[in-house]
Design a protein around this motif. Structure first.
Motif, PDB file in Angstrom:
ATOM      1  N   SER A  33       0.820  -1.215   0.000  1.00  0.00           N
ATOM      2  CA  SER A  33       0.000   0.000   0.000  1.00  0.00           C
ATOM      3  C   SER A  33       0.854   1.266   0.000  1.00  0.00           C
ATOM      4  O   SER A  33       0.333   2.363  -0.162  1.00  0.00           O
ATOM      5  N   ARG A  35       2.476   2.219   2.642  1.00  0.00           N
ATOM      6  CA  ARG A  35       2.592   2.596   4.049  1.00  0.00           C
ATOM      7  C   ARG A  35       3.837   1.981   4.675  1.00  0.00           C
ATOM      8  O   ARG A  35       4.291   0.923   4.269  1.00  0.00           O
ATOM      9  N   THR A 133      -4.637  -5.025   3.990  1.00  0.00           N
ATOM     10  CA  THR A 133      -4.188  -3.823   4.710  1.00  0.00           C
ATOM     11  C   THR A 133      -5.223  -2.733   4.451  1.00  0.00           C
ATOM     12  O   THR A 133      -6.120  -2.526   5.240  1.00  0.00           O
ATOM     13  N   THR A 134      -5.126  -2.087   3.297  1.00  0.00           N
ATOM     14  CA  THR A 134      -6.114  -1.062   2.928  1.00  0.00           C
ATOM     15  C   THR A 134      -7.254  -1.658   2.113  1.00  0.00           C
ATOM     16  O   THR A 134      -8.265  -1.004   1.900  1.00  0.00           O
ATOM     17  N   GLU A 163      -5.988  -2.119   9.299  1.00  0.00           N
ATOM     18  CA  GLU A 163      -5.539  -0.780   8.905  1.00  0.00           C
ATOM     19  C   GLU A 163      -6.454  -0.161   7.859  1.00  0.00           C
ATOM     20  O   GLU A 163      -5.998   0.508   6.939  1.00  0.00           O
ATOM     21  N   GLY A 164      -7.742  -0.394   7.978  1.00  0.00           N
ATOM     22  CA  GLY A 164      -8.693   0.250   7.082  1.00  0.00           C
ATOM     23  C   GLY A 164      -9.290  -0.641   6.018  1.00  0.00           C
ATOM     24  O   GLY A 164     -10.204  -0.225   5.310  1.00  0.00           O
ATOM     25  N   GLY A 165      -8.796  -1.844   5.883  1.00  0.00           N
ATOM     26  CA  GLY A 165      -9.324  -2.747   4.868  1.00  0.00           C
ATOM     27  C   GLY A 165     -10.792  -3.079   5.071  1.00  0.00           C
ATOM     28  O   GLY A 165     -11.563  -3.114   4.113  1.00  0.00           O
ATOM     29  N   ALA A 168     -12.898  -0.225   3.885  1.00  0.00           N
ATOM     30  CA  ALA A 168     -12.900  -0.160   2.419  1.00  0.00           C
ATOM     31  C   ALA A 168     -13.822  -1.223   1.832  1.00  0.00           C
ATOM     32  O   ALA A 168     -14.540  -0.965   0.859  1.00  0.00           O
TER      33      ALA A 168
END
Length: 194
Positions: A33, A35, A133-134, A163-165, A168
């Protein structure tokens, strides 16, 4: 909490140990990602081992929707997963095909994005992922499948990095099911290293 109903508690612990010792690393890493992270998870040493793939496939199969005719995922991380779950399905007398979603259209021949026995448009397909991850890789696979006319409602991952996945996936009207969370694996690895 992530679950693995297809596995016994002993098998789930075995898979957790394999992930903590062979897939997880602590240090300074740049993720796909972009990051930066002190945690790195590469599931391939586990998903490309016979016993590891068997455990992962059994756990993932238990979460594949009953009406799914295929499992699919973005190459390379999902390649062993889709094959393993299709085989596990066959052993359980469940007919599931495996599809691989390319990162880019094939540069020759048919220019295909998808490899494998393609079901009829409108068919339900479950997406498999090694690490979320995302959610970018999973969403790329989902978008290609949806553009090809398939229905995708669920993504199953081995590890959710938290971490936001999940957000999303929710925004894309997808259910995310994770076998493990990064926090579980990192805590287990820390216990092993004490």
């Amino acid at each position: 909490m992530p679950t693995s109903p297809g596995l016994t508690e002993e098998q789930r612990s075995d898979l957790m140990r394999r992930l903590a010792t062979s897939a997880y690393k602590r240090g300074n890493f740049t993720l796909a990602s972009g990051r930066q992270s002190e945690h790195y998870v590469n599931c391939k040493p586990v998903s490309l081992s016979g016993t590891g793939l068997l455990l992962i496939s059994t756990a993932m199969l238990s979460h594949v929707e009953d009406q799914s005719v295929a499992v699919a995922g973005l190459t390379l991380g999902a390649d062993p997963l889709v094959s393993g779950v299709a085989v596990a399905g066959s052993l359980a007398h469940r007919d599931l095909d495996a599809l691989i979603v390319r990162k880019a259209a094939k540069g020759h021949g048919t220019g295909a994005w998808l490899e494998g026995p393609l079901p009829q448009p409108g068919a339900l397909i479950t997406v498999l992922e090694d690490v979320v991850t995302t959610g970018g890789s999973s969403l790329k696979a989902v978008n290609q499948l949806r553009e090809a006319g398939y229905v995708v409602n669920r993504v199953i991952t081995i590890v959710d990095r938290e971490e936001g996945g999940a957000a999303a996936m929710d925004a894309a009207e997808l259910e995310l099911i994770s076998l493990f969370r990064l926090s579980e694996i990192s805590a287990f690895a820390a216990e092993l290293n004490q």
